[in-house]
Design an enzyme around this catalytic site. Structure first.
Site, mmCIF file in Angstrom:
data_model
loop_
_atom_site.group_PDB
_atom_site.id
_atom_site.type_symbol
_atom_site.label_atom_id
_atom_site.label_comp_id
_atom_site.label_asym_id
_atom_site.label_seq_id
_atom_site.Cartn_x
_atom_site.Cartn_y
_atom_site.Cartn_z
ATOM 1 N N LYS A 107 60.153 -101.586 -37.542
ATOM 2 C CA LYS A 107 61.439 -101.635 -36.877
ATOM 3 C C LYS A 107 62.667 -101.612 -37.731
ATOM 4 O O LYS A 107 63.631 -101.429 -37.512
ATOM 5 C CB LYS A 107 61.422 -102.476 -35.744
HETATM 6 C C1 LIG Z 1 57.184 -101.796 -31.818
HETATM 7 C C2 LIG Z 1 55.941 -101.854 -32.584
HETATM 8 C C3 LIG Z 1 54.986 -100.883 -32.124
HETATM 9 C C4 LIG Z 1 55.181 -99.811 -31.051
HETATM 10 O O1 LIG Z 1 56.113 -98.738 -31.672
HETATM 11 P P1 LIG Z 1 56.718 -97.889 -30.355
HETATM 12 O O2 LIG Z 1 57.828 -96.964 -31.325
HETATM 13 O O3 LIG Z 1 57.259 -98.887 -29.444
HETATM 14 O O4 LIG Z 1 55.696 -96.946 -29.851
HETATM 15 C C5 LIG Z 1 53.662 -100.852 -33.198
HETATM 16 N N1 LIG Z 1 53.483 -101.862 -33.821
HETATM 17 C C6 LIG Z 1 54.433 -102.593 -34.036
HETATM 18 C C7 LIG Z 1 54.128 -103.576 -35.388
HETATM 19 C C8 LIG Z 1 55.590 -102.816 -33.455
HETATM 20 O O5 LIG Z 1 56.345 -103.884 -33.817
#
Ligand SMILES: *Cc1c(COP(=O)(O)O)cnc(C)c1O
Length: 432
Positions: A107
């Protein structure tokens, strides 16, 4: 470029409105009205380009109508300030490590891009933009670190007292500068309610420029397509078809991969891998889409029962469900299977986190059923971020990366907040 709402194709806005509003007024998600296709020879040439050079080309194709070349360069440089190495784990299986950013999760890419773009867009307005974020953990840390020190933007994070892991809390309460953390006497839903009420309060919105920077914002969603281009460019050149397996929760990450594919990147197939929150795998197997309450699991950043980006996925296929189900195969796994995967791969010298483990399992199952592929799974978090689960699975202590350990030393600074809207509103008004 215009951006349309997934609820109404005729509802179109410009870049600035799409980014600062986040969500369309009809509650739809914004989508680019046109997906630019990159020439084949440019995609071929990416194997000789750096990650940033690839970034200039891809972001340029999407944003050059709205941003100058200088702005695009600045955005990409700010976003790609850390690497995303492609690591071979087994024959024909690669891990795309997306956890080398400040909060050790993928993210960080979206948060950094979003903060920089918002800062550019508000400079013209000469007003401070206030970003309100309700968090139960990861989103708060990625957004806070992405926006840290960014000019013209202040971040206010609301988190439920005592309900966030110590490490996560440290990642957004120790930063200072333009980041303020409010420790709310309540649960996550109380935090979210306060934020929603603030956006609806007319008086407040006349005085302050408020925005949400949440995960459905195009400025967080679109830049995620960059690492698919990069990973593809670093795969060995051969005749094999390429499959990407994406551990998914809200389905933004995989959606950005599909965007890259539609921009011309020759990805043959996607795997959507989830934990037992399996609404989308069930849909991909032919059931109607049916949102459900979320179930807690070890891969808790994917505990989502109503994936917010689902309308965006449908929009990418122009509503053609058959094409959607052909292009994306769904798999889901239990916590036991997740732990077994972490244990099974460790002797090969690779440590998975619980989310990456789900992606790895999906990839293995897809490749067992479909020969002739080379596969990449996205490792979305550093295993040290989910230390308890990984240490228990492996029966050994993990060494925390320095930047994670550094957070633990910072001093927590918060403002206590009740759950009444009047108190929160009073606090916001005091900022003017
Ligand atoms: C947010 C997150 C996901 C999921 O990603 P999306 O884009 O919501 O499908 C997977 N792994 C981690 C570690 C995350 O923080």
């Amino acid at each position: 470029m215009k951006y349309y709402s997934t609820n109404n194709h005729k509802h179109q806005v410009g870049l600035s409105e799409a980014v600062i509003k986040g969500l369309a007024t009809d509650n739809g998600l914004y989508m680019p009205e046109r997906i630019p296709v990159l020439p084949n020879d440019l995609i071929e040439k990416m194997s000789e380009m750096s990650f940033r050079e690839i970034g200039y080309a891809v972001i340029g194709a999407l944003f050059s109508e709205d941003l100058s070349e200088k702005q695009i360069k600045e955005l990409v440089d700010h976003t790609l300030s850390f690497d995303a190495p492609l690591v071979q784990v087994e024959e024909e299986i690669y891990s795309l490590e997306l956890f080398h950013g400040p909060t050790l999760a993928f993210k960080d890419f979206g948060a950094r891009f979003c903060s920089n773009l918002m800062s550019m867009l508000v400079k013209e307005k000469s007003k401070t933009l206030r970003v309100l974020v309700a968090t139960s953990g990861d989103t708060g840390s990625a957004v806070a670190n992405g926006f840290l020190g960014v000019e013209g933007v202040e971040v206010i994070i609301l988190f439920p007292k005592g309900k966030v892991s110590k490490l996560q809390e440290k990642q957004f309460t120790t930063l200072g500068q333009n980041i303020t953390a409010l420790e709310v006497e309540g649960v996550f839903d109380d935090c979210q309610t306060l934020v929603k009420q603030a956006f609806l309060d007319r008086e407040l919105n006349e005085k302050l420029m408020l925005t949400s920077a949440n995960s459905i914002n195009i400025a967080r969603w679109i830049p995620q397509c960059l690492y698919y281009f990069y990973a593809y460019s670093r795969l060995p050149k051969n005749e094999k078809k390429v499959v990407f397996s994406v551990p998914s929760g809200n389905f933004g990450n995989i959606g950005a991969g599909i965007l890259a594919q539609q921009m011309g990147l020759p990805i043959a197939q996607f795997v959507a891998a989830t934990n037992v929150n399996k609404v989308v795998p069930e849909y991909l197997h032919g059931s109607p889409f049916q949102a459900k309450p979320s179930i807690p699991t070890l891969s808790n950043s994917m505990d989502v029962g109503n994936p917010s980006n689902f309308p965006r996925l449908l929009a990418l296929y122009g509503g053609d469900e058959k094409r959607f189900r052909e292009n994306v195969k769904g798999y889901f796994y239990t916590d036991e299977e997740t732990v077994e995967a972490i244990q099974a791969i460790q002797p090969r010298g690779y440590t998975l986190d619980p989310h990456g483990a789900v992606g790895y399992l999906g990839l293995k199952d897809f490749m067992a059923e479909n020969p002739g592929y080379v596969g990449v799974f996205l490792e979305t978090a550093h295993p040290g971020k989910f230390r308890d689960v990984v240490e228990e699975a492996l029966g050994e202590e993990l060494i925390l990366p320095e930047r994670l350990a550094a957070f633990l030393e910072g001093e927590k600074k918060v403002i206590p907040m009740g759950k009444s809207f009047d108190e929160f509103k009073g606090f916001l008004e005091g900022l003017v």
